[in-house]
Design a protein around this motif. Structure first.
Motif, PDB file in Angstrom:
ATOM      1  N   UNK A  25       0.842  -1.199   0.224  1.00 31.71           N
ATOM      2  CA  UNK A  25      -0.081  -0.013  -0.034  1.00 31.71           C
ATOM      3  C   UNK A  25       1.044   1.083   0.039  1.00 31.71           C
ATOM      4  N   UNK A  26       0.761   2.026  -0.990  1.00 32.97           N
ATOM      5  CA  UNK A  26       1.431   3.290  -1.231  1.00 32.97           C
ATOM      6  C   UNK A  26       0.649   4.479  -0.685  1.00 32.97           C
ATOM      7  N   UNK A  27       1.450   5.439   0.065  1.00 29.75           N
ATOM      8  CA  UNK A  27       0.846   6.684   0.535  1.00 29.75           C
ATOM      9  C   UNK A  27       1.746   7.870  -0.213  1.00 29.75           C
ATOM     10  N   UNK A  28       0.966   8.847  -0.597  1.00 25.27           N
ATOM     11  CA  UNK A  28       1.450  10.301  -0.984  1.00 25.27           C
ATOM     12  C   UNK A  28       0.638  11.200  -0.251  1.00 25.27           C
ATOM     13  N   UNK A  29       1.651  12.068   0.445  1.00 26.77           N
ATOM     14  CA  UNK A  29       0.759  12.953   1.169  1.00 26.77           C
ATOM     15  C   UNK A  29      -0.089  12.478   2.323  1.00 26.77           C
ATOM     16  N   UNK A  30      -1.386  13.041   2.019  1.00 24.57           N
ATOM     17  CA  UNK A  30      -2.418  12.493   3.107  1.00 24.57           C
ATOM     18  C   UNK A  30      -3.445  11.495   2.211  1.00 24.57           C
ATOM     19  N   UNK A  31      -2.888  10.785   1.220  1.00 21.58           N
ATOM     20  CA  UNK A  31      -3.734  10.061   0.559  1.00 21.58           C
ATOM     21  C   UNK A  31      -3.235   8.715   0.370  1.00 21.58           C
ATOM     22  N   UNK A  32      -3.980   7.685   0.207  1.00 21.68           N
ATOM     23  CA  UNK A  32      -3.584   6.431  -0.267  1.00 21.68           C
ATOM     24  C   UNK A  32      -3.443   6.531  -1.994  1.00 21.68           C
ATOM     25  N   UNK A  33      -2.160   6.333  -2.293  1.00 19.05           N
ATOM     26  CA  UNK A  33      -1.691   6.166  -3.866  1.00 19.05           C
ATOM     27  C   UNK A  33      -2.014   5.118  -4.718  1.00 19.05           C
ATOM     28  N   UNK A  34      -1.912   3.840  -4.081  1.00 14.71           N
ATOM     29  CA  UNK A  34      -2.053   2.933  -4.798  1.00 14.71           C
ATOM     30  C   UNK A  34      -1.603   1.739  -4.131  1.00 14.71           C
ATOM     31  N   UNK A  35      -2.398   0.716  -4.577  1.00 11.42           N
ATOM     32  CA  UNK A  35      -2.374  -0.821  -3.959  1.00 11.42           C
ATOM     33  C   UNK A  35      -1.584  -1.692  -4.845  1.00 11.42           C
ATOM     34  N   UNK A  36      -0.634  -2.742  -4.194  1.00 11.34           N
ATOM     35  CA  UNK A  36      -0.150  -3.667  -5.104  1.00 11.34           C
ATOM     36  C   UNK A  36       1.169  -3.204  -5.611  1.00 11.34           C
ATOM     37  N   UNK A 350      -9.728   0.992   2.204  1.00 12.95           N
ATOM     38  CA  UNK A 350      -8.596   1.107   1.692  1.00 12.95           C
ATOM     39  C   UNK A 350      -8.319   1.405   0.217  1.00 12.95           C
ATOM     40  N   UNK A 351      -8.703   2.382  -0.447  1.00 12.26           N
ATOM     41  CA  UNK A 351      -8.919   2.701  -1.827  1.00 12.26           C
ATOM     42  C   UNK A 351      -7.986   3.818  -2.192  1.00 12.26           C
ATOM     43  N   UNK A 352      -7.394   3.611  -3.474  1.00 14.21           N
ATOM     44  CA  UNK A 352      -6.514   4.880  -4.005  1.00 14.21           C
ATOM     45  C   UNK A 352      -7.573   6.207  -3.921  1.00 14.21           C
ATOM     46  N   UNK A 353      -6.887   7.103  -3.622  1.00 13.60           N
ATOM     47  CA  UNK A 353      -7.570   8.607  -3.520  1.00 13.60           C
ATOM     48  C   UNK A 353      -8.166   8.913  -2.241  1.00 13.60           C
ATOM     49  N   UNK A 354      -8.554   7.873  -1.293  1.00 15.37           N
ATOM     50  CA  UNK A 354      -8.815   8.155  -0.096  1.00 15.37           C
ATOM     51  C   UNK A 354      -8.011   8.402   0.638  1.00 15.37           C
ATOM     52  N   UNK A 355      -8.262   9.294   2.054  1.00 14.80           N
ATOM     53  CA  UNK A 355      -7.244   9.506   2.960  1.00 14.80           C
ATOM     54  C   UNK A 355      -6.770   8.426   3.696  1.00 14.80           C
ATOM     55  N   UNK A 356      -5.418   8.490   3.774  1.00 21.60           N
ATOM     56  CA  UNK A 356      -4.557   7.477   4.344  1.00 21.60           C
ATOM     57  C   UNK A 356      -4.631   7.603   5.918  1.00 21.60           C
ATOM     58  N   UNK A 357      -6.131   7.109   6.402  1.00 20.98           N
ATOM     59  CA  UNK A 357      -6.367   6.569   7.631  1.00 20.98           C
ATOM     60  C   UNK A 357      -6.523   5.241   7.730  1.00 20.98           C
ATOM     61  N   UNK A 358      -5.291   4.887   8.559  1.00 24.52           N
ATOM     62  CA  UNK A 358      -5.157   3.317   8.648  1.00 24.52           C
ATOM     63  C   UNK A 358      -5.086   2.872  10.079  1.00 24.52           C
ATOM     64  N   UNK A 359      -5.262   1.790  10.599  1.00 29.71           N
ATOM     65  CA  UNK A 359      -5.220   1.139  11.871  1.00 29.71           C
ATOM     66  C   UNK A 359      -4.236  -0.314  11.421  1.00 29.71           C
TER      67      UNK A 359
END
Length: 390
Positions: A25-36, A350-359
């Motif tokens: 899972x890739x994060x850029x800034x405050x967003x999920x940038x991509x999966x895989x 957990x989808x690209x474009x959504x905020x990178x809020x993770x547990x």
């Protein structure tokens, strides 16, 4: 990899379409940038861990020794921070019954925190509830849900009122439900002595949430099904459940899931100030609460007074005690409340474009080990080492 770009590699990811093992899972800034994709040097190694969306709590009164009902911004920040450290990346501040003018002042303070991005909105629980089912609300402060009074509180929230809990059988109840629905505010049935028929009327009028289903309402009788059956059987209603092992027996939670399904369940805390703290005496609005062995009860009368629950504990119980699948639990802790709040385009999965809020939880024990909000580690991020080679 720059400070505003990172990737988590090797984790189990709980995605909307299913659970994927050992993914990236890739994060850029405050967003999920991509999966895989393939791991690269510098990726953080999360082998042995499970990543889920940050939790969304629709119903929480306090935590960390503080309360949203204090009317003090610093206390509200302490509550939000406490639950954030336990995985709740989006929270709605719940008030308790008080004088209308006091609640309006509290709403003004909380609205500023919504505007600052700390909170996702305000939930008024009381004073428009039944004397017979008031629980930890002061009976002398209860009011009938006159639409003018309800509107006064909604207006005090400056567009940030997300939900109002009321008893629809009281004078003005159904009219207030209709008004709230017209205003785009969730009308929730709770702390009610309503029967089956009146509850159906409330749903038809626009009520869409059951406030902590089973608690503070009549139980199910075979000739008088009451509000619980009406709320469970209607596909338009989302039911809140408190999974702390105190408010509900595990079999009752299983019954609710079996009837409504995960897509209509929102797991909440209904937490008061003792959440994240130890036993002792705590205020709950104008009332005093004693917490003993983690159970909160009113000093006078002994009624259960909210919970000391945090959503990471609710998550673990749902998996290990109730045996629910990870996708079911994530739906109830993240996706369902995000949809209710109208925020599904930004949070809840957990989808690209959504905020990178993770547990991040341990894949073996399901204990919380780290929290990320808006792409920044809140707790636990330093435990993950970067990999040296792909």
């Amino acid at each position: 990899m720059t400070a505003d770009r990172l990737a988590l590699t090797g984790a189990r990811l709980v995605l909307p379409g299913g659970v994927v093992e050992g993914d990236r899972l890739a994060v850029e800034g405050d967003r999920i940038a991509g999966l895989g994709g393939s791991a690269t040097p510098g990726d953080l190694d999360l082998s042995g861990y499970t990543v889920v969306p940050g939790f969304v709590d629709l119903h929480v009164h306090g935590g960390g020794g503080a309360s949203y009902s204090s009317g003090i911004a610093e206390e509200a920040l302490q509550v939000a921070r406490t639950h954030l450290e336990h995985g709740t990346t989006t929270t709605v501040a719940s008030t308790v019954t008080g004088e209308i003018d006091d609640l309006a002042r509290q709403a003004s303070v909380l609205s500023e925190l919504v505007e600052d991005g700390v909170l996702a909105g305000i939930h008024f629980e009381g004073p428009f509830i039944s004397h017979n089912r008031c629980g930890a609300h002061r009976p002398d402060l209860l009011r009938d849900p006159d639409p003018a009074l309800v509107r006064k509180l909604v207006d005090a929230a400056r567009g940030h009122a997300r939900m109002v809990t009321l008893a629809p059988e009281l004078p003005g109840g159904l009219d207030s439900v209709r008004m709230l629905a017209d205003l785009g505010v969730i009308a929730a049935v709770g702390h009610t002595d309503s029967d089956y028929a009146k509850t159906l009327e409330a749903i038809e009028a626009g009520a869409t949430v059951a406030t902590h289903l089973f608690n503070a309402m009549p139980g199910i009788a075979h000739r008088a099904p009451g509000p619980i059956v009406a709320l469970l059987e209607d596909e338009r209603v989302t039911v809140e459940l408190i999974n702390d092992g105190v408010h509900l027996h595990p079999s009752v939670l299983d019954l609710a899931y079996g009837t409504a399904g995960a897509a209509r369940v929102a797991l909440i805390t209904d937490a008061m100030g003792a959440a994240g703290m130890g036993d002792g005496l705590y205020p709950l609005g104008p009332l005093q609460v004693e917490v003993k062995d983690g159970v909160a009860r009113l000093v006078e009368g002994g009624a259960i007074a909210g919970s000391t629950l945090t959503l990471d504990v609710a998550f673990k119980r749902a998996v290990t005690v109730n045996g629910l699948g990870l996708n079911q639990v994530v739906e109830s802790l993240s996706a369902v409340p995000a949809r209710l709040l109208g925020l599904a385009d930004r949070i809840g999965g957990l989808e690209p474009g959504k905020l990178a809020d993770l547990a991040v939880v341990d894949s073996a024990t399901y204990d919380l080990v780290a929290v990320m909000r808006h792409g920044e580690w809140i707790t636990g991020g330093d435990r993950f080492a970067p990999i040296a080679t792909a």
